[in-house]
Design a protein around this motif. Structure first.
Motif, PDB file in Angstrom:
ATOM      1  N   GLY A  74     -15.149  -5.879 -18.060  1.00 46.06           N
ATOM      2  CA  GLY A  74     -14.942  -7.227 -18.562  1.00 46.06           C
ATOM      3  C   GLY A  74     -13.498  -7.661 -18.668  1.00 46.06           C
ATOM      4  N   LEU A  75     -12.553  -6.800 -18.311  1.00 40.29           N
ATOM      5  CA  LEU A  75     -11.134  -7.142 -18.404  1.00 40.29           C
ATOM      6  C   LEU A  75     -10.676  -7.717 -17.061  1.00 40.29           C
ATOM      7  CD1 LEU A  75      -8.545  -7.173 -20.035  1.00 40.29           C
ATOM      8  CD2 LEU A  75      -8.157  -4.798 -19.386  1.00 40.29           C
ATOM      9  N   GLU A  76     -10.261  -8.971 -17.093  1.00 38.76           N
ATOM     10  CA  GLU A  76      -9.905  -9.684 -15.867  1.00 38.76           C
ATOM     11  C   GLU A  76      -8.594 -10.438 -16.080  1.00 38.76           C
ATOM     12  OE1 GLU A  76     -12.762 -12.150 -13.217  1.00 38.76           O
ATOM     13  OE2 GLU A  76     -11.865 -13.598 -14.592  1.00 38.76           O
ATOM     14  N   ALA A  77      -7.737 -10.443 -15.074  1.00 47.13           N
ATOM     15  CA  ALA A  77      -6.471 -11.163 -15.131  1.00 47.13           C
ATOM     16  C   ALA A  77      -6.433 -12.209 -14.028  1.00 47.13           C
ATOM     17  CB  ALA A  77      -5.303 -10.198 -14.987  1.00 47.13           C
ATOM     18  N   ARG A  78      -5.677 -13.274 -14.297  1.00 51.25           N
ATOM     19  CA  ARG A  78      -5.553 -14.366 -13.336  1.00 51.25           C
ATOM     20  C   ARG A  78      -4.110 -14.864 -13.329  1.00 51.25           C
ATOM     21  NH1 ARG A  78      -9.109 -19.513 -12.590  1.00 51.25           N
ATOM     22  NH2 ARG A  78      -7.680 -20.865 -11.470  1.00 51.25           N
ATOM     23  N   ARG A  79      -3.592 -15.149 -12.143  1.00 53.57           N
ATOM     24  CA  ARG A  79      -2.336 -15.855 -11.977  1.00 53.57           C
ATOM     25  C   ARG A  79      -2.633 -17.091 -11.137  1.00 53.57           C
ATOM     26  NH1 ARG A  79       0.720 -10.361 -10.265  1.00 53.57           N
ATOM     27  NH2 ARG A  79       1.401  -9.668 -12.328  1.00 53.57           N
ATOM     28  N   SER A  80      -2.089 -18.224 -11.546  1.00 54.00           N
ATOM     29  CA  SER A  80      -2.452 -19.463 -10.861  1.00 54.00           C
ATOM     30  C   SER A  80      -1.317 -20.469 -10.927  1.00 54.00           C
ATOM     31  CB  SER A  80      -3.716 -20.061 -11.489  1.00 54.00           C
ATOM     32  OG  SER A  80      -4.239 -21.100 -10.695  1.00 54.00           O
ATOM     33  N   CYS A  81      -1.218 -21.277  -9.873  1.00 54.06           N
ATOM     34  CA  CYS A  81      -0.261 -22.373  -9.821  1.00 54.06           C
ATOM     35  C   CYS A  81      -1.023 -23.639  -9.448  1.00 54.06           C
ATOM     36  CB  CYS A  81       0.829 -22.079  -8.794  1.00 54.06           C
ATOM     37  SG  CYS A  81       2.044 -23.407  -8.633  1.00 54.06           S
ATOM     38  N   GLN A  82      -0.882 -24.689 -10.254  1.00 60.26           N
ATOM     39  CA  GLN A  82      -1.583 -25.951 -10.018  1.00 60.26           C
ATOM     40  C   GLN A  82      -0.585 -27.100 -10.117  1.00 60.26           C
ATOM     41  OE1 GLN A  82      -4.753 -25.766  -9.183  1.00 60.26           O
ATOM     42  NE2 GLN A  82      -5.254 -23.693  -9.874  1.00 60.26           N
ATOM     43  N   GLU A  83      -0.899 -28.194  -9.432  1.00 58.91           N
ATOM     44  CA  GLU A  83      -0.034 -29.369  -9.483  1.00 58.91           C
ATOM     45  C   GLU A  83      -0.791 -30.642  -9.822  1.00 58.91           C
ATOM     46  OE1 GLU A  83       2.256 -29.673  -5.916  1.00 58.91           O
ATOM     47  OE2 GLU A  83       3.322 -27.788  -6.283  1.00 58.91           O
ATOM     48  N   ARG A  84      -2.113 -30.559  -9.987  1.00 61.36           N
ATOM     49  CA  ARG A  84      -2.899 -31.741 -10.326  1.00 61.36           C
ATOM     50  C   ARG A  84      -4.054 -31.315 -11.233  1.00 61.36           C
ATOM     51  NH1 ARG A  84      -3.420 -30.784  -4.958  1.00 61.36           N
ATOM     52  NH2 ARG A  84      -2.029 -32.514  -4.517  1.00 61.36           N
ATOM     53  N   PRO A  85      -4.681 -32.256 -11.956  1.00 63.05           N
ATOM     54  CA  PRO A  85      -5.811 -31.894 -12.825  1.00 63.05           C
ATOM     55  C   PRO A  85      -6.858 -31.093 -12.076  1.00 63.05           C
ATOM     56  CG  PRO A  85      -5.148 -34.154 -13.234  1.00 63.05           C
ATOM     57  CD  PRO A  85      -4.349 -33.691 -12.036  1.00 63.05           C
ATOM     58  N   CYS A  86      -7.295 -29.997 -12.659  1.00 62.56           N
ATOM     59  CA  CYS A  86      -8.168 -29.069 -11.934  1.00 62.56           C
ATOM     60  C   CYS A  86      -9.332 -28.560 -12.769  1.00 62.56           C
ATOM     61  CB  CYS A  86      -7.349 -27.878 -11.434  1.00 62.56           C
ATOM     62  SG  CYS A  86      -6.290 -27.120 -12.694  1.00 62.56           S
ATOM     63  N   TYR A  87      -9.324 -28.773 -14.081  1.00 59.39           N
ATOM     64  CA  TYR A  87     -10.386 -28.240 -14.933  1.00 59.39           C
ATOM     65  C   TYR A  87     -11.137 -29.361 -15.647  1.00 59.39           C
ATOM     66  CZ  TYR A  87      -8.442 -23.468 -14.755  1.00 59.39           C
ATOM     67  OH  TYR A  87      -7.996 -22.234 -14.353  1.00 59.39           O
ATOM     68  N   ARG A  88     -12.449 -29.253 -15.696  1.00 60.24           N
ATOM     69  CA  ARG A  88     -13.229 -30.071 -16.612  1.00 60.24           C
ATOM     70  C   ARG A  88     -13.473 -29.228 -17.880  1.00 60.24           C
ATOM     71  NH1 ARG A  88     -18.967 -30.686 -13.513  1.00 60.24           N
ATOM     72  NH2 ARG A  88     -17.504 -31.727 -12.097  1.00 60.24           N
ATOM     73  N   PRO A  89     -13.854 -29.845 -19.002  1.00 62.83           N
ATOM     74  CA  PRO A  89     -14.103 -29.049 -20.208  1.00 62.83           C
ATOM     75  C   PRO A  89     -15.103 -27.929 -19.953  1.00 62.83           C
ATOM     76  CG  PRO A  89     -14.045 -31.382 -20.751  1.00 62.83           C
ATOM     77  CD  PRO A  89     -14.020 -31.292 -19.245  1.00 62.83           C
ATOM     78  N   HIS A  90     -14.777 -26.740 -20.433  1.00 60.31           N
ATOM     79  CA  HIS A  90     -15.614 -25.572 -20.177  1.00 60.31           C
ATOM     80  C   HIS A  90     -15.393 -24.546 -21.281  1.00 60.31           C
ATOM     81  CE1 HIS A  90     -11.668 -24.557 -18.526  1.00 60.31           C
ATOM     82  NE2 HIS A  90     -11.991 -23.280 -18.710  1.00 60.31           N
ATOM     83  N   ALA A  91     -16.231 -23.524 -21.298  1.00 57.93           N
ATOM     84  CA  ALA A  91     -16.085 -22.416 -22.243  1.00 57.93           C
ATOM     85  C   ALA A  91     -16.330 -21.117 -21.499  1.00 57.93           C
ATOM     86  CB  ALA A  91     -17.069 -22.558 -23.406  1.00 57.93           C
ATOM     87  N   HIS A  92     -15.685 -20.061 -21.959  1.00 58.53           N
ATOM     88  CA  HIS A  92     -15.861 -18.742 -21.364  1.00 58.53           C
ATOM     89  C   HIS A  92     -16.802 -17.896 -22.220  1.00 58.53           C
ATOM     90  CE1 HIS A  92     -12.520 -19.576 -18.670  1.00 58.53           C
ATOM     91  NE2 HIS A  92     -11.769 -19.908 -19.713  1.00 58.53           N
ATOM     92  N   ASP A  93     -17.381 -16.873 -21.600  1.00 53.92           N
ATOM     93  CA  ASP A  93     -18.155 -15.896 -22.369  1.00 53.92           C
ATOM     94  C   ASP A  93     -17.274 -14.703 -22.716  1.00 53.92           C
ATOM     95  OD1 ASP A  93     -17.906 -14.843 -19.812  1.00 53.92           O
ATOM     96  OD2 ASP A  93     -19.941 -14.025 -19.761  1.00 53.92           O
ATOM     97  N   ALA A  94     -15.967 -14.904 -22.708  1.00 57.34           N
ATOM     98  CA  ALA A  94     -15.010 -13.836 -22.983  1.00 57.34           C
ATOM     99  C   ALA A  94     -13.931 -14.366 -23.916  1.00 57.34           C
ATOM    100  CB  ALA A  94     -14.380 -13.349 -21.675  1.00 57.34           C
ATOM    101  N   PHE A  95     -13.192 -13.449 -24.524  1.00 56.75           N
ATOM    102  CA  PHE A  95     -12.011 -13.806 -25.302  1.00 56.75           C
ATOM    103  C   PHE A  95     -10.870 -13.995 -24.313  1.00 56.75           C
ATOM    104  CE2 PHE A  95      -8.276 -13.063 -27.890  1.00 56.75           C
ATOM    105  CZ  PHE A  95      -8.593 -13.659 -29.096  1.00 56.75           C
TER     106      PHE A  95
END
Length: 263
Positions: A12-33
């Motif tokens: 369950g341990l996951e890492a992410r690196r990301s680069c964005q320049e415009r709106p990309c997420y709608r409201p959401h929730a994770h099943d993780a901390f």
């Protein structure tokens, strides 16, 4: 640019690196901390909040499982990292009494040096377990710092067990039925009007019914893709009409395609 990495030793341990320049997420929730850190640029945090919160370089955002949020870039390039941990595992490493509040709401921390220690945890996940100290010790040390830090923003997310119990049949149908159930039918099944159902869902989960359904399907999709399930099979198993629909919904929640996420 987005890349993901999962620990091979800590489930369950996951890492992410990301680069964005415009709106990309709608409201959401994770099943993780989840732990996020802003590396470059600015962004705006929204969700179960009184209003938008501006985030700047170095800010660390701590988001317990189930808390609805969205973080999108302000102006220009936005570089960030995220770490997702199984919440039960995370809670077992946190100092019990002092850190209990970390699991009840969204916190924004602006603590000198904390950014680098969160980044070091992500580096350890991407670099795998050859580094010292082990991941468990790194996470436990971070939680001690989180517990001691005073947040610059704190959004407490209250739960209503009675309301959740009332909505349990609705949540079950939204999660498991292949096609979108009619809102009027869902409302009638629990003795509410359509308007009352939408209000109740927002109060109980942070999302209206169909948005909650989409979020639940994406959470399941992420788990299936992490397990190596093919994209087409995952889309079909979750009742999406076609792969293009699945891609659109998945990208709106994850800001990456299913193929990039699956790796």
């Amino acid at each position: 640019m987005t890349e993901f990495w999962r620990s091979t030793s800590v489930p369950g341990l996951e890492a992410r690196r990301s680069c964005q320049e415009r709106p990309c997420y709608r409201p959401h929730a994770h099943d993780a901390f989840s732990i996020g850190v802003i590396e470059e640029g600015t962004s705006v945090l929204t969700g179960q909040l009184d209003g938008p919160i501006g985030l700047e370089v170095g800010d660390v955002v701590v988001i317990p499982s189930g808390c609805v949020h969205a973080c999108n870039p302000g102006e220009g390039r936005w570089l960030y990292q995220m770490t997702h941990l199984d919440q039960g595992w995370a809670a077992s490493l946190a100092p019990r009494r002092e850190a209990a509040h970390l699991f009840t709401g969204i916190r924004v921390l602006r603590q000198p040096g904390l950014r680098h220690r969160v980044g070091a945890l992500n580096d350890a996940i991407f670099g795998e377990e050859g580094r010292d100290p082990p991941l468990e010790r790194r996470v436990a040390a971070l939680f001690r710092e989180f517990a001691a830090a005073s947040p610059v923003h704190l959004v407490a997310v209250a739960t209503d067990p009675e309301l959740l119990a009332l909505l349990r049949p609705v949540l079950h149908r939204l999660r498991f039925e292949e096609s979108n159930p009619a809102l009027a039918e869902l409302a009638e099944s629990v003795g509410l009007s359509t308007y009352q159902l939408i209000r109740a869902m927002r109060r109980a989960t942070g999302l209206p019914p169909l948005a909650w359904r989409q979020n639940a399907r994406v959470v399941t999709a992420r788990r299936l893709l992490r397990e190596g399930r093919p994209i087409a099979e995952t889309a079909h198993a979750l009742g999406f009409t076609d792969q293009s629909h699945f891609h659109r919904v998945f990208r709106a929640h994850v800001a990456a395609s299913p193929g990039v996420y699956r790796g």
